[in-house]
Scaffold this active site. Structure first.
Site, mmCIF file in Angstrom:
data_model
loop_
_atom_site.group_PDB
_atom_site.id
_atom_site.type_symbol
_atom_site.label_atom_id
_atom_site.label_comp_id
_atom_site.label_asym_id
_atom_site.label_seq_id
_atom_site.Cartn_x
_atom_site.Cartn_y
_atom_site.Cartn_z
ATOM 1 N N LYS A 13 1.445 1.243 -7.566
ATOM 2 C CA LYS A 13 0.587 0.491 -9.681
ATOM 3 C C LYS A 13 0.138 1.899 -10.317
ATOM 4 O O LYS A 13 -0.183 1.388 -11.382
ATOM 5 C CB LYS A 13 -0.413 -0.353 -8.362
ATOM 6 C CG LYS A 13 -0.043 -1.832 -8.138
ATOM 7 C CD LYS A 13 -0.903 -2.679 -7.506
ATOM 8 C CE LYS A 13 -1.699 -2.098 -6.659
ATOM 9 N NZ LYS A 13 -0.639 -1.045 -4.816
ATOM 10 N N ARG A 88 -7.179 -9.162 -5.187
ATOM 11 C CA ARG A 88 -6.863 -8.460 -3.607
ATOM 12 C C ARG A 88 -6.132 -9.516 -2.724
ATOM 13 O O ARG A 88 -5.505 -9.671 -2.247
ATOM 14 C CB ARG A 88 -7.184 -8.088 -2.965
ATOM 15 C CG ARG A 88 -7.078 -6.539 -2.983
ATOM 16 C CD ARG A 88 -5.731 -4.985 -3.364
ATOM 17 N NE ARG A 88 -6.220 -3.588 -2.542
ATOM 18 C CZ ARG A 88 -6.088 -2.828 -2.708
ATOM 19 N NH1 ARG A 88 -6.155 -3.166 -4.689
ATOM 20 N NH2 ARG A 88 -5.923 -2.316 -2.282
ATOM 21 N N ARG A 127 1.840 11.180 -0.340
ATOM 22 C CA ARG A 127 1.129 11.125 -1.310
ATOM 23 C C ARG A 127 -0.076 11.835 -1.525
ATOM 24 O O ARG A 127 -0.374 12.260 -0.468
ATOM 25 C CB ARG A 127 0.445 9.705 -1.730
ATOM 26 C CG ARG A 127 -0.095 9.856 -3.152
ATOM 27 C CD ARG A 127 0.307 8.256 -3.930
ATOM 28 N NE ARG A 127 -1.166 7.387 -3.336
ATOM 29 C CZ ARG A 127 -0.884 5.693 -2.966
ATOM 30 N NH1 ARG A 127 -0.067 5.338 -4.869
ATOM 31 N NH2 ARG A 127 -1.791 5.309 -3.248
ATOM 32 N N ARG A 162 -5.712 11.271 0.951
ATOM 33 C CA ARG A 162 -7.306 10.603 1.232
ATOM 34 C C ARG A 162 -7.150 10.450 2.226
ATOM 35 O O ARG A 162 -6.871 9.633 3.261
ATOM 36 C CB ARG A 162 -6.785 9.236 0.389
ATOM 37 C CG ARG A 162 -7.041 9.712 -1.791
ATOM 38 C CD ARG A 162 -6.559 8.569 -1.959
ATOM 39 N NE ARG A 162 -6.365 7.225 -1.444
ATOM 40 C CZ ARG A 162 -6.105 6.171 -1.895
ATOM 41 N NH1 ARG A 162 -5.639 5.712 -3.543
ATOM 42 N NH2 ARG A 162 -5.733 4.095 -1.860
ATOM 43 N N ARG A 173 -3.527 -0.966 5.834
ATOM 44 C CA ARG A 173 -4.000 -1.586 4.897
ATOM 45 C C ARG A 173 -2.530 -2.391 4.659
ATOM 46 O O ARG A 173 -2.406 -3.457 3.632
ATOM 47 C CB ARG A 173 -3.655 -0.107 3.630
ATOM 48 C CG ARG A 173 -5.178 0.765 3.598
ATOM 49 C CD ARG A 173 -5.064 1.606 3.487
ATOM 50 N NE ARG A 173 -4.786 1.604 1.612
ATOM 51 C CZ ARG A 173 -4.220 3.518 0.908
ATOM 52 N NH1 ARG A 173 -3.668 3.755 1.703
ATOM 53 N NH2 ARG A 173 -3.577 2.694 -0.597
HETATM 54 P P1 AMP Z 1 -6.312 1.291 -3.516
HETATM 55 O O1 AMP Z 1 -6.245 2.564 -4.117
HETATM 56 O O2 AMP Z 1 -6.447 0.369 -4.729
HETATM 57 O O3 AMP Z 1 -5.246 0.977 -2.461
HETATM 58 O O4 AMP Z 1 -7.726 0.806 -2.839
HETATM 59 C C1 AMP Z 1 -8.456 1.523 -2.245
HETATM 60 C C2 AMP Z 1 -9.319 0.784 -1.435
HETATM 61 O O5 AMP Z 1 -10.750 0.586 -1.861
HETATM 62 C C3 AMP Z 1 -8.675 -0.233 -0.264
HETATM 63 O O6 AMP Z 1 -7.945 -0.083 0.788
HETATM 64 C C4 AMP Z 1 -10.105 -1.416 -0.441
HETATM 65 O O7 AMP Z 1 -10.595 -1.152 0.929
HETATM 66 C C5 AMP Z 1 -10.585 -0.733 -1.374
HETATM 67 N N1 AMP Z 1 -10.497 -2.261 -2.531
HETATM 68 C C6 AMP Z 1 -9.369 -1.478 -3.784
HETATM 69 N N2 AMP Z 1 -9.740 -2.742 -4.700
HETATM 70 C C7 AMP Z 1 -10.046 -3.811 -3.943
HETATM 71 C C8 AMP Z 1 -9.713 -5.060 -4.455
HETATM 72 N N3 AMP Z 1 -9.400 -5.589 -5.194
HETATM 73 N N4 AMP Z 1 -10.451 -5.971 -2.914
HETATM 74 C C9 AMP Z 1 -11.402 -5.377 -2.098
HETATM 75 N N5 AMP Z 1 -11.038 -4.748 -1.713
HETATM 76 C C10 AMP Z 1 -10.684 -3.097 -2.311
#
Ligand code: AMP
Length: 225
Positions: A13, A88, A127, A162, A173
């Protein structure tokens, strides 16, 4: 453009969103990036989010909605936006629909980046991300490595794995995605605004999204009459 990118962790994404911003100046809004910057800055929001994020869990909907309500009203969103990692959950999607209604904003469509599970797992473990919050360039040690000393090709900062990309956090996740986020595919399909794209290559995916945008715009102007 005003689109939502759906997809499992590691579906690409972030990479697709960044490429799309180059097309028409629409801004990428990544809730993950916003939260990671807040954690790094040690802000109140960051403190509230950190433990959820490190576990690979979702942060509470209320915190995310507070972030998005103000972010979507910032001036740069007028050119358009690409939502990356939001919504999400079904409640987030419902609240987003109300928020967009109130702001009189219509989405073009929602894209689901459909990527086989083994590809997603391989991408996540290989990554690397630039540690500079203002850059956050994404690399892959196999297909798109950073400099040989591990520094970012764009800004020279160190690239890192990360905290939520350990095997344990990744498994969690993916589980959370399947339980809470995957139902959004059906949600937007029912609304008739879902584009499901088998996404193995980011550049091809971007071309398909742009073609669909052009097709939609054409259908609502010149070709309609
Ligand atoms: P991402 O980089 O989008 O994978 O987000 C990293 C982490 O941020 C996720 O594993 C969640 O803990 C948190 N996070 C990001 N976006 C959301 C969302 N829309 N709702 C809830 N938690 C989020």
């Amino acid at each position: 453009m005003r689109i939502i990118l759906l997809g499992a962790p590691g579906a690409g994404k972030g990479t697709v969103a960044k490429l799309l911003t180059e097309y028409d100046g629409s801004v990428q809004i990544s809730t993950g990036d916003i939260l990671r910057s807040a954690v790094k800055a040690g802000s109140e929001m960051g403190k509230q989010a950190k433990d959820y994020m490190d576990r690979g869990d979702l942060v509470p909907d209320s915190l995310i909605m507070k972030i998005m309500e103000s972010r979507l009203q910032e001036a740069d969103c007028q050119k358009g936006f690409i939502l990356d990692g939001f919504p999400r959950t079904i409640p987030q999607a419902q609240e987003l629909a109300n928020l967009l209604d109130n702001l009189d904003i219509a989405l073009d469509f929602v894209v689901n980046l459909n990527v086989p599970r083994d590809v997603v797992l391989d991408r996540l473990t290989t990554r690397r991300t630039c540690s500079n919050p203002a850059c956050q360039e994404i690399y892959n040690i196999k297909s798109n490595p950073p400099n040989t000393d591990g520094s970012c090709k764009k800004c020279g900062s160190l690239t890192i794995q990360r905290a939520d990309e350990t095997e344990e956090a990744i498994t969690s996740r993916i589980q959370v995605y399947e339980e809470k986020t995957a139902p959004l595919i059906g949600f937007y399909e029912k609304m008739g605004i879902l584009a499901d794209i088998l996404s193995l290559n980011s550049k091809d995916t971007v071309s398909l999204i742009i073609a669909k945008l052009d097709q939609n715009r054409c259908a609502s102007c010149c070709c309609k009459s």
